[in-house]
Design a protein around this motif. Structure first.
Motif, PDB file in Angstrom:
ATOM      1  N   ASN A 167      38.528  44.170  35.993  1.00 20.17           N
ATOM      2  CA  ASN A 167      39.768  44.290  36.775  1.00 20.17           C
ATOM      3  C   ASN A 167      40.828  43.327  36.247  1.00 20.17           C
ATOM      4  O   ASN A 167      42.017  43.620  36.302  1.00 20.17           O
ATOM      5  N   PHE A 168      40.383  42.182  35.741  1.00 17.98           N
ATOM      6  CA  PHE A 168      41.289  41.200  35.148  1.00 17.98           C
ATOM      7  C   PHE A 168      42.099  41.832  34.015  1.00 17.98           C
ATOM      8  O   PHE A 168      43.326  41.671  33.943  1.00 17.98           O
ATOM      9  N   ILE A 169      41.435  42.574  33.141  1.00 21.48           N
ATOM     10  CA  ILE A 169      42.125  43.227  32.022  1.00 21.48           C
ATOM     11  C   ILE A 169      42.952  44.404  32.519  1.00 21.48           C
ATOM     12  O   ILE A 169      44.087  44.610  32.075  1.00 21.48           O
ATOM     13  N   ALA A 170      42.412  45.193  33.442  1.00 21.26           N
ATOM     14  CA  ALA A 170      43.141  46.363  33.959  1.00 21.26           C
ATOM     15  C   ALA A 170      44.459  45.951  34.612  1.00 21.26           C
ATOM     16  O   ALA A 170      45.521  46.522  34.323  1.00 21.26           O
ATOM     17  N   LYS A 171      44.409  44.952  35.479  1.00 22.64           N
ATOM     18  CA  LYS A 171      45.626  44.500  36.161  1.00 22.64           C
ATOM     19  C   LYS A 171      46.597  43.855  35.182  1.00 22.64           C
ATOM     20  O   LYS A 171      47.806  44.077  35.242  1.00 22.64           O
ATOM     21  N   GLY A 172      46.040  43.058  34.256  1.00 21.54           N
ATOM     22  CA  GLY A 172      46.887  42.373  33.287  1.00 21.54           C
ATOM     23  C   GLY A 172      47.613  43.335  32.365  1.00 21.54           C
ATOM     24  O   GLY A 172      48.811  43.191  32.117  1.00 21.54           O
TER      25      GLY A 172
ATOM     26  N   GLN B  65      46.935  54.985  35.823  1.00 24.35           N
ATOM     27  CA  GLN B  65      45.908  54.129  36.405  1.00 24.35           C
ATOM     28  C   GLN B  65      44.828  53.833  35.374  1.00 24.35           C
ATOM     29  O   GLN B  65      44.394  54.709  34.622  1.00 24.35           O
ATOM     30  N   ILE B  66      44.391  52.582  35.311  1.00 20.16           N
ATOM     31  CA  ILE B  66      43.338  52.168  34.393  1.00 20.16           C
ATOM     32  C   ILE B  66      42.018  52.097  35.161  1.00 20.16           C
ATOM     33  O   ILE B  66      41.924  51.462  36.211  1.00 20.16           O
ATOM     34  N   LYS B  67      41.000  52.748  34.625  1.00 20.68           N
ATOM     35  CA  LYS B  67      39.678  52.740  35.245  1.00 20.68           C
ATOM     36  C   LYS B  67      38.878  51.552  34.720  1.00 20.68           C
ATOM     37  O   LYS B  67      38.936  51.244  33.533  1.00 20.68           O
ATOM     38  N   VAL B  68      38.131  50.893  35.582  1.00 19.00           N
ATOM     39  CA  VAL B  68      37.312  49.747  35.175  1.00 19.00           C
ATOM     40  C   VAL B  68      35.862  50.172  35.012  1.00 19.00           C
ATOM     41  O   VAL B  68      35.265  50.764  35.917  1.00 19.00           O
TER      42      VAL B  68
ATOM     43  N   GLY C 235      39.525  34.263  33.326  1.00 15.39           N
ATOM     44  CA  GLY C 235      39.704  35.703  33.495  1.00 15.39           C
ATOM     45  C   GLY C 235      38.445  36.404  33.939  1.00 15.39           C
ATOM     46  O   GLY C 235      38.058  36.381  35.115  1.00 15.39           O
ATOM     47  N   GLY C 236      37.768  37.039  32.992  1.00 14.80           N
ATOM     48  CA  GLY C 236      36.587  37.843  33.290  1.00 14.80           C
ATOM     49  C   GLY C 236      35.489  37.122  34.053  1.00 14.80           C
ATOM     50  O   GLY C 236      34.958  37.657  35.039  1.00 14.80           O
ATOM     51  N   PRO C 237      35.093  35.886  33.639  1.00 16.19           N
ATOM     52  CA  PRO C 237      34.023  35.194  34.359  1.00 16.19           C
ATOM     53  C   PRO C 237      34.306  34.940  35.830  1.00 16.19           C
ATOM     54  O   PRO C 237      33.381  34.937  36.649  1.00 16.19           O
ATOM     55  N   GLU C 238      35.570  34.742  36.191  1.00 11.69           N
ATOM     56  CA  GLU C 238      35.896  34.559  37.609  1.00 11.69           C
ATOM     57  C   GLU C 238      35.511  35.801  38.403  1.00 11.69           C
ATOM     58  O   GLU C 238      35.040  35.719  39.535  1.00 11.69           O
ATOM     59  N   GLU C 239      35.719  36.958  37.775  1.00 10.50           N
ATOM     60  CA  GLU C 239      35.368  38.224  38.410  1.00 10.50           C
ATOM     61  C   GLU C 239      33.856  38.402  38.462  1.00 10.50           C
ATOM     62  O   GLU C 239      33.298  38.771  39.494  1.00 10.50           O
ATOM     63  N   LEU C 240      33.169  38.120  37.350  1.00  8.29           N
ATOM     64  CA  LEU C 240      31.714  38.278  37.291  1.00  8.29           C
ATOM     65  C   LEU C 240      31.009  37.326  38.254  1.00  8.29           C
ATOM     66  O   LEU C 240      29.998  37.685  38.863  1.00  8.29           O
ATOM     67  N   LEU C 241      31.539  36.121  38.368  1.00  7.75           N
ATOM     68  CA  LEU C 241      30.922  35.103  39.214  1.00  7.75           C
ATOM     69  C   LEU C 241      31.469  35.127  40.640  1.00  7.75           C
ATOM     70  O   LEU C 241      31.108  34.288  41.464  1.00  7.75           O
ATOM     71  N   GLU C 242      32.324  36.119  40.908  1.00  2.00           N
ATOM     72  CA  GLU C 242      32.938  36.298  42.229  1.00  2.00           C
ATOM     73  C   GLU C 242      33.506  34.981  42.751  1.00  2.00           C
ATOM     74  O   GLU C 242      33.152  34.495  43.829  1.00  2.00           O
ATOM     75  N   ASN C 243      34.390  34.426  41.912  1.00  2.00           N
ATOM     76  CA  ASN C 243      35.141  33.212  42.252  1.00  2.00           C
ATOM     77  C   ASN C 243      34.254  32.040  42.668  1.00  2.00           C
ATOM     78  O   ASN C 243      34.580  31.284  43.590  1.00  2.00           O
ATOM     79  N   GLY C 244      33.125  31.899  41.977  1.00  2.00           N
ATOM     80  CA  GLY C 244      32.273  30.731  42.174  1.00  2.00           C
ATOM     81  C   GLY C 244      31.046  30.964  43.014  1.00  2.00           C
ATOM     82  O   GLY C 244      30.239  30.042  43.208  1.00  2.00           O
ATOM     83  N   HIS C 245      30.854  32.186  43.498  1.00  2.96           N
ATOM     84  CA  HIS C 245      29.681  32.461  44.337  1.00  2.96           C
ATOM     85  C   HIS C 245      28.400  32.514  43.500  1.00  2.96           C
ATOM     86  O   HIS C 245      27.334  32.102  43.974  1.00  2.96           O
ATOM     87  N   TYR C 246      28.499  32.995  42.258  1.00  2.00           N
ATOM     88  CA  TYR C 246      27.312  33.168  41.424  1.00  2.00           C
ATOM     89  C   TYR C 246      27.271  32.224  40.221  1.00  2.00           C
ATOM     90  O   TYR C 246      26.397  32.336  39.366  1.00  2.00           O
TER      91      TYR C 246
END
Length: 371
Positions: free
Chosen positions: A150-155, A165-168, A303-314
């Motif tokens: 989503n980071f790349i799609a929105k950017g 529309q960009i698909k993720v 960018g991407g890691p924030e999304e993968l880690l759900e802003n620090g949850h994982y």
């Protein structure tokens, strides 16, 4: 049976190439006749592809003036020059001249553009078009644009002011395969001292990866923690500079360059933690793979890691500077509660990266009817 073409530049095996190989290998060959094209001939990629996937290259050899042709010739002419037959679906799997070439495909072909990179760091598509408007017009003609996060799609939507529309579609991980490979024996890692806190970096050695920042961090932490060790897995044009930095600091006994590893998973699984210290990342496959192996992850906010880690949850996220990176590693060493939190990750989080889930998304993109 649909004829499907994937094109990438792929000069060397990296994260993008691993994803390309995995996706094409998983596609149902009773439904699709798959062809992979790279820029120049790449024997390594050909060897990794299943035997029933066709492989070819666009250029026998990059010749003087080729880039000028790629930039100034219209997409339709480039497509006629380099793509010799009809494909039902043509996928530009990497930014740059693959996008330019596929943009010129026949109206009877479904055209898909895959985005992997943050355009605000560097837009690899732009150099192959006369200007940004020409690039935008070409992108609007694609039937589908796909981004790896989503980071790349929105950017990219914001950067290019796209109406489409960009698909993720996330990069996939094969959990069973990674765990199996992680159990292979290795002989170039000293495991005699079980008190070592082993930090692992896996990736390309280039500017945007900021491995120099990680080295600086470990050098400063070594004053407080004598049991700390950094293993650097990967190659790249920054190798000599980074290696010299470690030698000058007399740190070669605890900062070790292990080179490129076809199978990095035994090293990752034996690590106390994995660090992503990049300036920018679109997805960061190695972060997802570390989670799959139960290895705690620390990443800069890139960018991407924030999304993968759900802003620090994982995984632990830190600001993108030396002080924050150093403090983050120290917290992982000192705070057992924090460390255990990131070591005990529920497999449920990994399901959205599961290979079977991802390949269904890819096949849906291939099978979608043209509007």
């Amino acid at each position: 049976m649909k004829k499907v073409l994937f094109i990438s530049k792929s000069g060397e095996i990296g994260g993008l190439e691993k994803v390309l190989i995995d996706i094409t290998a998983l596609l149902d060959r009773t439904k699709y006749e798959v062809t992979v094209m790279t820029g120049e001939y790449n024997q390594e990629i050909k060897n990794y592809l299943p035997k029933d996937i066709k492989y070819s290259c666009l250029f026998k050899k990059r010749f003087r003036g080729l880039d000028r042709i790629l930039v100034h010739f219209p997409s339709t002419l480039l497509h006629k020059i380099f793509i010799k037959q009809f494909y039902d679906v043509e996928i530009s799997f990497q930014e740059g001249y693959p996008t330019k070439i596929i943009a010129g495909a026949s109206k009877n072909s479904r055209k898909v553009c895959w985005l992997h990179n943050n355009p605000y760091y560097y837009d690899f598509n732009q150099p192959f078009f006369k200007n940004k408007d020409a690039l935008k017009q070409s992108l609007e003609k694609f039937d589908q644009i796909v981004a790896v996060s989503n980071f790349i799609a929105k950017g990219y939507t914001r950067y290019m002011e796209l109406n489409k529309q960009i698909k993720v579609v996330y990069n996939s991980i094969d959990l069973k395969k990674i765990i199996t490979l992680s159990k292979e024996n290795i002989n170039d890692l000293d495991e005699s001292n079980d008190k070592v806190f082993r930090i692992c970096y896996v990736g390309r050695l280039s500017e945007e990866k900021q491995v120099d920042l990680l080295i600086e961090s470990v050098l400063s932490l070594r004053v407080r923690y004598e049991n700390i060790e950094l293993n650097i897995i990967g190659e790249g044009h920054k190798f000599n500079d980074l290696y010299d930095k470690v030698v000058r600091a007399n740190a070669s006994d605890y900062i070790k360059f292990l080179g490129y590893k076809e199978n990095p998973y035994p090293y990752m699984s034996r690590a106390s933690m994995l660090v992503c210290c990049s300036l920018t990342e679109s997805f960061c496959l190695v972060v997802a793979e570390a989670i799959a192996l139960g290895v705690p992850v620390l990443s800069t906010k890139c960018g991407g890691p924030e999304e993968l880690l759900e802003n620090g949850h994982y995984g632990l996220l830190v600001d993108n500077n030396l002080e924050a990176l150093t403090n983050g590693i120290a917290e992982m060493i000192n705070n057992q509660e924090v460390y255990n939190k990131y070591k005990m990750i529920d497999d449920f989080h990994l399901k959205k990266f599961d290979k079977n889930f991802i390949i269904k998304q890819v096949e849906n993109i291939i099978d979608e009817q043209r509007s």
